[in-house]
Structure formats: C-alpha cells, structure tokens
Write a protein that holds these residues in place. Sequence first.
Motif, PDB file in Angstrom:
ATOM      1  N   LEU A 308       3.669  -9.188 -14.519  1.00 30.93           N
ATOM      2  CA  LEU A 308       4.150  -8.142 -13.614  1.00 30.93           C
ATOM      3  C   LEU A 308       3.662  -6.796 -14.137  1.00 30.93           C
ATOM      4  N   THR A 309       2.657  -6.241 -13.476  1.00 30.28           N
ATOM      5  CA  THR A 309       2.083  -4.972 -13.904  1.00 30.28           C
ATOM      6  C   THR A 309       3.036  -3.830 -13.577  1.00 30.28           C
ATOM      7  N   CYS A 310       3.383  -3.057 -14.574  1.00 32.35           N
ATOM      8  CA  CYS A 310       4.240  -1.887 -14.332  1.00 32.35           C
ATOM      9  C   CYS A 310       3.961  -0.845 -15.405  1.00 32.35           C
ATOM     10  N   SER A 311       3.671   0.343 -14.962  1.00 39.49           N
ATOM     11  CA  SER A 311       3.381   1.429 -15.881  1.00 39.49           C
ATOM     12  C   SER A 311       4.688   2.006 -16.423  1.00 39.49           C
ATOM     13  N   TYR A 312       4.574   3.018 -17.272  1.00 41.78           N
ATOM     14  CA  TYR A 312       5.738   3.664 -17.866  1.00 41.78           C
ATOM     15  C   TYR A 312       6.729   4.098 -16.767  1.00 41.78           C
ATOM     16  N   PRO A 313       8.013   3.857 -16.913  1.00 39.29           N
ATOM     17  CA  PRO A 313       8.727   3.363 -18.099  1.00 39.29           C
ATOM     18  C   PRO A 313       9.002   1.864 -18.090  1.00 39.29           C
ATOM     19  N   LEU A 341       2.648  -4.860  -5.536  1.00 41.82           N
ATOM     20  CA  LEU A 341       3.640  -5.621  -4.780  1.00 41.82           C
ATOM     21  C   LEU A 341       3.303  -7.106  -4.707  1.00 41.82           C
ATOM     22  N   ASP A 342       2.017  -7.448  -4.750  1.00 41.32           N
ATOM     23  CA  ASP A 342       1.663  -8.863  -4.664  1.00 41.32           C
ATOM     24  C   ASP A 342       2.171  -9.655  -5.864  1.00 41.32           C
ATOM     25  N   MET A 366       7.886  -7.490   1.803  1.00 45.19           N
ATOM     26  CA  MET A 366       7.633  -6.239   1.079  1.00 45.19           C
ATOM     27  C   MET A 366       6.193  -5.764   1.285  1.00 45.19           C
ATOM     28  N   LEU A 367       5.247  -6.691   1.256  1.00 45.44           N
ATOM     29  CA  LEU A 367       3.841  -6.332   1.485  1.00 45.44           C
ATOM     30  C   LEU A 367       3.630  -5.869   2.924  1.00 45.44           C
TER      31      LEU A 367
END
Length: 411
Positions: A308-313, A341-342, A366-367
Amino acid sequence: MAVCSAYTTQSLNSTCSISTPAKTHLGFHQKEVVFYRRSSKRGGSGSGSSSGPCVITCSAGDSQTVVIGLAADSGCGKSTFMRRLTSVFGGAAEPPKGGNPDSNTLISDMTTVICLDDYHSLDRTGRKEKGVTALDPRANDFDLMYEQVKAIKSGVAVDKPIYNHVTGLLDPPELIKPPKILVIEGLHPMFDERVRDLLDFSIYLDISNEVKFAWKIQRDMAERGHSLESIKASIEARKPDFDAYIDPQKKYADAVIEVLPTQLIPDDNEGKVLRVRLIMKEGVKHFSPVYLFDEGSTISWIPCGRKLTCSYPGIKFHYGPDTYFGNEVSILEMDGQFDRLDELIYVESHLSNISTKFYGEVTQQMLKHADFPGSNNGTGLFQTIVGLKIRDLYEQITSSKTAAPLEATKA
C-alpha cells in the motif's frame, strides 16, 4: 407483488365506487376504492338486512419505501455522500425533470433525496425579522415534515414545499412520488422523535470544529475571497444553535462518520490529512458492523508499505469495541491517506461485513469516483462502505416484507 386483505359480503350483487385522486391539506394524493353490497331480505333475521361496504385494502409489496436519514451541518459533505450512495444503487441522481430548476430534490433509478431545508417555515427575510437561524426548530415545520415522510413511506405521493436557496423564498410545491429508497438529508432528520421513528437507518456526519474551520478557510478564502475574520464570525454565529439543535442528534444515529485532525502529524492544523472514525451501533436490525481482522477484538494495524503506497505521514488503522452515548458500538478508524486507489484492494481484503457483492467492489466504487472529495482518505472509504451497507439493509427489509404475506398465506 401486491398484498391485499379483503373483507367480503355474502352477496355478489355489489356496486363499485372509485373516487378520483384527491389532495389533502397536507399535500397527499389519495385514491379510494369501495364496494357496496345491496340489501337482501331473504332468509332469517339478520341475514343481509342492511347495506354495507366491502372493503379491500391493498399495498404494493414491491414498492415499500425504505427511509434513510442523513444529518450534518452545512458544508460537511452531505452532497458528496449522496452521490456515493445513489451510485451504489445505479443511475445518476438528477433534479426532477421539467420541474423547478432550483429544486433541491435529487432522483435516480431507485432513490429520491429530499433536502429538509424544504421544510423551513420561514424564508430568509422571515428568519432575519424574527432573529432566528435555519438551525432553530422555530424556523422549521416539523408537523408537515413528519406527515409527508410518513405518507411517502406508506406509498402515498405528496406535494412537498421547496425552499429556494438562490432567492431565499418558499417556492410552490413539487410532486414527490414514493421511491424504493427515500433519503432525507439536512439539519434535522433526527431532531423530531416522530420523524426519527420513521427512519429505517440513520447516519450523522460529525466534522470536528478544527477540520470544519480548516475546510471553510480553504473554500471561502481561496474560492470566494472571504476574509479570515468574516469566516470566523460566520462559524461563531452558527455555533450556539448547532450545539443546541444539530449536534445532539448524533446520539440517535445508527452510524456516525467522525472526521478529526490527524494524530500522525504533531500539532497539524491544515486539515489536509484526516483521522476518520466509523462508529457503528450494535444491535441495529438488518445491520452488522464492519470489522477488521477479528470481530470484537481491539486491533491497531499499519499496512505493509510494499503493498500500500502512502507518502508521509503514512496510514494507520484501528478497530475495536467501545461505548458511544451509552450504546455499545464498534469503531473502525483510519488515519492518513492513500496515494494509489487501485491498491485499496489490499485494505478491503482485510475488512469483513462490508456487504459487497463481489471481491473488490469497495475499491471499484472508490476508483469510479476518484475525483470526489475525500477519495484519498477515510471519509470516502467509510462513505462508500456505509452506502454498501445501506444497499444490503434495503435488500433485507424488502425481502422480509415480501416473505411476510407469503408466510401468512401458509398459516
């Protein structure tokens, strides 16, 4: 399938009277069908010696209206939630065709959304003269609201008033026919006990003061050129009535979506990264709370960064049992936001009781609405899940109503 109860007479010689649709003083459209038997003096005493009606009452079993209530302050995401909800049921929500262009009503294939501002009893000038806000119950007609929602739920069309947000005036009414699902949204869907008892399910959007202030600054300063001082004054002017009449309704809600400042960034006041909690009341008929991993446990989860790609934080989930205004609840919380979102399918696969019809439906929804506000955080995720839960609730209610008369015929 229509469900009918017939009270018949001995005689087949009857006349039939069908009245034309009539409109009551409350704006209802009704039709009556009455059969009368003719008097008969044959036989012994008391055998058909007087005329009387043969009454047949029918209700369309497949057109029972399920009523959903959505409460929130203005500018708190009701419109976005409505778009997500109606999308779950199919078809775009649009104003009534050929009607008032300033109508607040939205109609889709299965749903009709009514804005409760239409039940303002005072127009903008009247409220100013009396020194009350639209949040004040004295500026609203709860008797008419109750009678008309009750009528629609019973399958009766009504002539609903229209509050024109452009002019601030009360416009001529519009015809509202009973839909499969009626959503009443606005400031007061749970304020009046009579209206509250008509709801099959209720939701409250609870935006914290800090987030509400940040949102309003972003919108009114950037988009409308308002000063910081005028924004603060506007919020403070509404706050007493909001605290007195709107906020207390959340204790009655079956589900609350609570939006708070993030806890992942110390002293954050921008309102861009959000901590969102889905508070679900236990024991609600036709509704089973969503859970993460293990129902009833208390769980904190930081998703794998490789999946699950998520930048800071970053992103953090929490789930567990709790109490809310004396009620047992389950709470699912998400703090942070998505980058892609994918990849939401990874989170979806760890959630249960989300009432999807196929694997990945939450992610698909959501997409589908990636451009909606909140699509990268818990507001969009939880609004989508609640929409799916309402679809499931509707299907359970309608199937139980259809099954009831069939069971009665077997008895």
